[in-house]
Design a protein around this motif. Structure first.
Motif, mmCIF file in Angstrom:
data_model
loop_
_atom_site.group_PDB
_atom_site.id
_atom_site.type_symbol
_atom_site.label_atom_id
_atom_site.label_comp_id
_atom_site.label_asym_id
_atom_site.label_seq_id
_atom_site.Cartn_x
_atom_site.Cartn_y
_atom_site.Cartn_z
ATOM 1 N N LYS A 35 -1.730 5.204 0.559
ATOM 2 C CA LYS A 35 -1.972 5.059 1.994
ATOM 3 C C LYS A 35 -3.410 4.629 2.259
ATOM 4 C CE LYS A 35 1.463 8.361 3.731
ATOM 5 N NZ LYS A 35 1.680 9.674 4.408
ATOM 6 N N THR A 36 -4.352 5.206 1.510
ATOM 7 C CA THR A 36 -5.765 4.867 1.691
ATOM 8 C C THR A 36 -6.030 3.427 1.297
ATOM 9 O OG1 THR A 36 -6.380 7.172 1.207
ATOM 10 C CG2 THR A 36 -8.128 5.524 1.118
ATOM 11 N N TYR A 37 -5.488 2.990 0.165
ATOM 12 C CA TYR A 37 -5.682 1.611 -0.280
ATOM 13 C C TYR A 37 -5.055 0.613 0.690
ATOM 14 C CZ TYR A 37 -7.544 2.861 -4.886
ATOM 15 O OH TYR A 37 -8.336 3.314 -5.902
ATOM 16 N N LYS A 38 -3.961 1.028 1.317
ATOM 17 C CA LYS A 38 -3.301 0.161 2.288
ATOM 18 C C LYS A 38 -4.207 -0.103 3.485
ATOM 19 C CE LYS A 38 1.001 -0.076 4.966
ATOM 20 N NZ LYS A 38 2.247 0.638 5.317
ATOM 21 N N GLU A 39 -4.962 0.934 3.879
ATOM 22 C CA GLU A 39 -5.864 0.819 5.030
ATOM 23 C C GLU A 39 -7.245 0.316 4.636
ATOM 24 O OE1 GLU A 39 -7.363 3.604 8.814
ATOM 25 O OE2 GLU A 39 -6.054 4.427 7.226
ATOM 26 N N PHE A 40 -7.709 0.759 3.442
ATOM 27 C CA PHE A 40 -9.033 0.340 2.963
ATOM 28 C C PHE A 40 -8.904 -0.186 1.533
ATOM 29 C CE2 PHE A 40 -9.572 4.027 5.797
ATOM 30 C CZ PHE A 40 -10.321 3.451 6.821
ATOM 31 N N PRO A 41 -8.529 -1.459 1.357
ATOM 32 C CA PRO A 41 -8.227 -2.020 0.023
ATOM 33 C C PRO A 41 -9.368 -1.931 -0.989
ATOM 34 C CG PRO A 41 -7.505 -3.487 1.772
ATOM 35 C CD PRO A 41 -8.336 -2.441 2.419
ATOM 36 N N ASN A 42 -10.608 -1.936 -0.531
ATOM 37 C CA ASN A 42 -11.747 -1.976 -1.453
ATOM 38 C C ASN A 42 -12.426 -0.616 -1.633
ATOM 39 O OD1 ASN A 42 -11.493 -4.814 -1.839
ATOM 40 N ND2 ASN A 42 -12.528 -5.153 0.132
ATOM 41 N N LYS A 43 -11.812 0.433 -1.159
ATOM 42 C CA LYS A 43 -12.434 1.752 -1.270
ATOM 43 C C LYS A 43 -12.373 2.249 -2.704
ATOM 44 C CE LYS A 43 -12.748 6.119 1.219
ATOM 45 N NZ LYS A 43 -12.272 6.898 2.372
ATOM 46 N N PRO A 44 -13.483 2.738 -3.276
ATOM 47 C CA PRO A 44 -13.489 3.231 -4.667
ATOM 48 C C PRO A 44 -12.573 4.439 -4.836
ATOM 49 C CG PRO A 44 -15.723 2.898 -3.851
ATOM 50 C CD PRO A 44 -14.814 2.813 -2.658
ATOM 51 N N LEU A 45 -11.946 4.536 -6.007
ATOM 52 C CA LEU A 45 -11.040 5.646 -6.281
ATOM 53 C C LEU A 45 -11.763 6.989 -6.195
ATOM 54 C CD1 LEU A 45 -8.310 6.790 -7.211
ATOM 55 C CD2 LEU A 45 -9.029 6.347 -9.567
ATOM 56 N N SER A 46 -12.996 7.048 -6.689
ATOM 57 C CA SER A 46 -13.745 8.307 -6.672
ATOM 58 C C SER A 46 -13.932 8.816 -5.248
ATOM 59 C CB SER A 46 -15.108 8.127 -7.346
ATOM 60 O OG SER A 46 -15.851 7.096 -6.703
ATOM 61 N N SER A 47 -14.168 7.892 -4.319
ATOM 62 C CA SER A 47 -14.344 8.273 -2.923
ATOM 63 C C SER A 47 -13.036 8.777 -2.321
ATOM 64 C CB SER A 47 -14.862 7.079 -2.116
ATOM 65 O OG SER A 47 -14.997 7.416 -0.745
ATOM 66 N N VAL A 48 -11.924 8.141 -2.711
ATOM 67 C CA VAL A 48 -10.604 8.559 -2.223
ATOM 68 C C VAL A 48 -10.302 9.982 -2.683
ATOM 69 C CG1 VAL A 48 -8.122 8.094 -2.261
ATOM 70 C CG2 VAL A 48 -9.752 6.188 -2.202
ATOM 71 N N LEU A 49 -10.582 10.279 -3.944
ATOM 72 C CA LEU A 49 -10.294 11.600 -4.505
ATOM 73 C C LEU A 49 -11.199 12.678 -3.923
ATOM 74 C CD1 LEU A 49 -9.795 10.594 -8.251
ATOM 75 C CD2 LEU A 49 -8.022 11.119 -6.578
ATOM 76 N N ASP A 50 -12.448 12.328 -3.634
ATOM 77 C CA ASP A 50 -13.384 13.305 -3.081
ATOM 78 C C ASP A 50 -12.972 13.775 -1.694
ATOM 79 O OD1 ASP A 50 -14.937 13.219 -5.339
ATOM 80 O OD2 ASP A 50 -16.383 11.771 -4.519
ATOM 81 N N ASN A 51 -12.206 12.941 -0.985
ATOM 82 C CA ASN A 51 -11.807 13.278 0.379
ATOM 83 C C ASN A 51 -10.655 14.272 0.441
ATOM 84 O OD1 ASN A 51 -13.754 11.599 1.500
ATOM 85 N ND2 ASN A 51 -12.371 9.840 1.638
ATOM 86 N N VAL A 52 -9.969 14.459 -0.687
ATOM 87 C CA VAL A 52 -8.805 15.367 -0.685
ATOM 88 C C VAL A 52 -8.881 16.333 -1.868
ATOM 89 C CG1 VAL A 52 -7.172 13.961 0.633
ATOM 90 C CG2 VAL A 52 -7.517 13.507 -1.803
ATOM 91 N N PRO A 53 -9.878 17.203 -1.922
ATOM 92 C CA PRO A 53 -9.990 18.148 -3.048
ATOM 93 C C PRO A 53 -8.785 19.074 -3.153
ATOM 94 C CG PRO A 53 -11.459 18.778 -1.250
ATOM 95 C CD PRO A 53 -10.938 17.411 -0.925
ATOM 96 N N GLU A 54 -8.095 19.320 -2.034
ATOM 97 C CA GLU A 54 -6.928 20.213 -2.057
ATOM 98 C C GLU A 54 -5.744 19.598 -2.793
ATOM 99 O OE1 GLU A 54 -6.466 17.593 1.542
ATOM 100 O OE2 GLU A 54 -8.103 18.652 0.543
ATOM 101 N N LEU A 55 -5.773 18.266 -3.028
ATOM 102 C CA LEU A 55 -4.675 17.610 -3.737
ATOM 103 C C LEU A 55 -4.963 17.431 -5.233
ATOM 104 C CD1 LEU A 55 -3.518 14.821 -1.220
ATOM 105 C CD2 LEU A 55 -2.586 17.112 -1.577
ATOM 106 N N ASN A 56 -6.168 17.781 -5.655
ATOM 107 C CA ASN A 56 -6.493 17.711 -7.081
ATOM 108 C C ASN A 56 -5.878 18.907 -7.810
ATOM 109 O OD1 ASN A 56 -8.146 15.338 -7.106
ATOM 110 N ND2 ASN A 56 -9.741 16.519 -6.080
ATOM 111 N N VAL A 57 -5.174 18.648 -8.885
ATOM 112 C CA VAL A 57 -4.512 19.703 -9.644
ATOM 113 C C VAL A 57 -5.560 20.600 -10.295
ATOM 114 C CG1 VAL A 57 -2.923 20.216 -11.534
ATOM 115 C CG2 VAL A 57 -2.541 18.200 -10.100
#
Length: 256
Positions: free
Chosen positions: A184-206
């Motif tokens: 969903k994030t890449y769909k809205e922001f195609p060039n956003k770094p993966l690290s930034s995407v993961l940092d925004n949702v710490p509750e979804l990290n296993v």
């Protein structure tokens, strides 16, 4: 896995299917899609495995580079489905999801098995969490890896003492939610770094403790055990063996 867990995973798969209709593409991805349309040589499958990282591997990016080189070799030898997925590198564990043809995925499992024979293996005690066959769409549109700066977390109290089936179900649900969020994030922001995407949702990290709990389970197969089953010869049962009573071989009458 219970009916409730299956319905939950099924709902997540529907979300994934919707996301894959519009995703960022590259020239390579366009070419791979064209080849799939023209030849349709293989179906799409998904592999999910976990492992510990070698304590000697200080720079976790070494493992990312290892798999980049491996995938380049596999792409040259298996001219079919591209390789997509996500490799998450924790301080002492990894989670790796891959999507490709069955030949490619089984080659990755064989590489895991061979790696365990090496004196300085990058990954230790790997376990196969899941293999899904003939999946309708990809969860990821490219292969990426990311080094996570996450300290060990406590396992949710609601999961303490639960059977491994429920633990695995929760594990998969959490990771699929993470994959859906990334899409969903890449769909809205195609060039956003993966690290930034993961940092925004710490509750979804296993949590690492959940990874450790799953790795200790005897119900999951190691690459060696999995390949022993996969490579085992098939025992063919003749139809006559299902007949009861068992047919008797008549002996010729003896002459008096």
């Amino acid at each position: 896995m219970g009916k409730k867990s299956q319905r939950r995973l099924g709902k997540l798969q529907l979300e994934i299917d919707e996301l894959t209709s519009e995703t960022r593409t590259s020239v390579l991805m366009h070419k791979q899609a064209q080849q799939r349309t023209e030849r349709k040589k293989s179906l799409l499958h998904r592999l999910f495995f976990l492992a510990k990282t070698s304590p000697e591997m200080v720079d976790k990016k070494v493992l990312g580079g290892y798999y980049e080189n491996l995938f380049q070799k596999l792409q040259r030898s298996h001219q079919a489905e591209g390789i997509t997925g996500l490799l998450l590198l924790y301080s002492s564990h990894v989670i790796h999801l891959l999507e490709s043809s069955s030949d490619v995925l089984y080659s990755v499992i064989r590489d895991l098995k061979d790696m365990q024979q090496q004196e300085r293996a990058l990954l230790l005690e790997p376990k196969i969490l899941l293999i899904s066959h003939n999946i309708p769409s990809r969860l990821f549109q490219q292969w990426e890896y990311n080094v996570l700066n996450i300290t060990a977390e406590r396992l949710d109290d609601t999961l303490q003492g639960e059977p491994i089936e429920k633990i695995v179900s929760e594990f998969l649900t959490l990771f699929l939610k993470l994959g859906t969020h990334i899409q969903k994030t890449y769909k809205e922001f195609p060039n956003k770094p993966l690290s930034s995407v993961l940092d925004n949702v710490p509750e979804l990290n296993v949590p690492q403790e959940l990874i450790e709990r799953v790795l200790k389970s005897n119900e999951l197969l190691t690459p060696h055990q999995f390949l022993d089953v996969y490579d085992a010869s098939i025992s063919v049962i003749m139809d006559s063996e299902f007949v009861w009573p068992k047919p008797e071989h008549l002996l010729p009458e003896t002459r008096k």
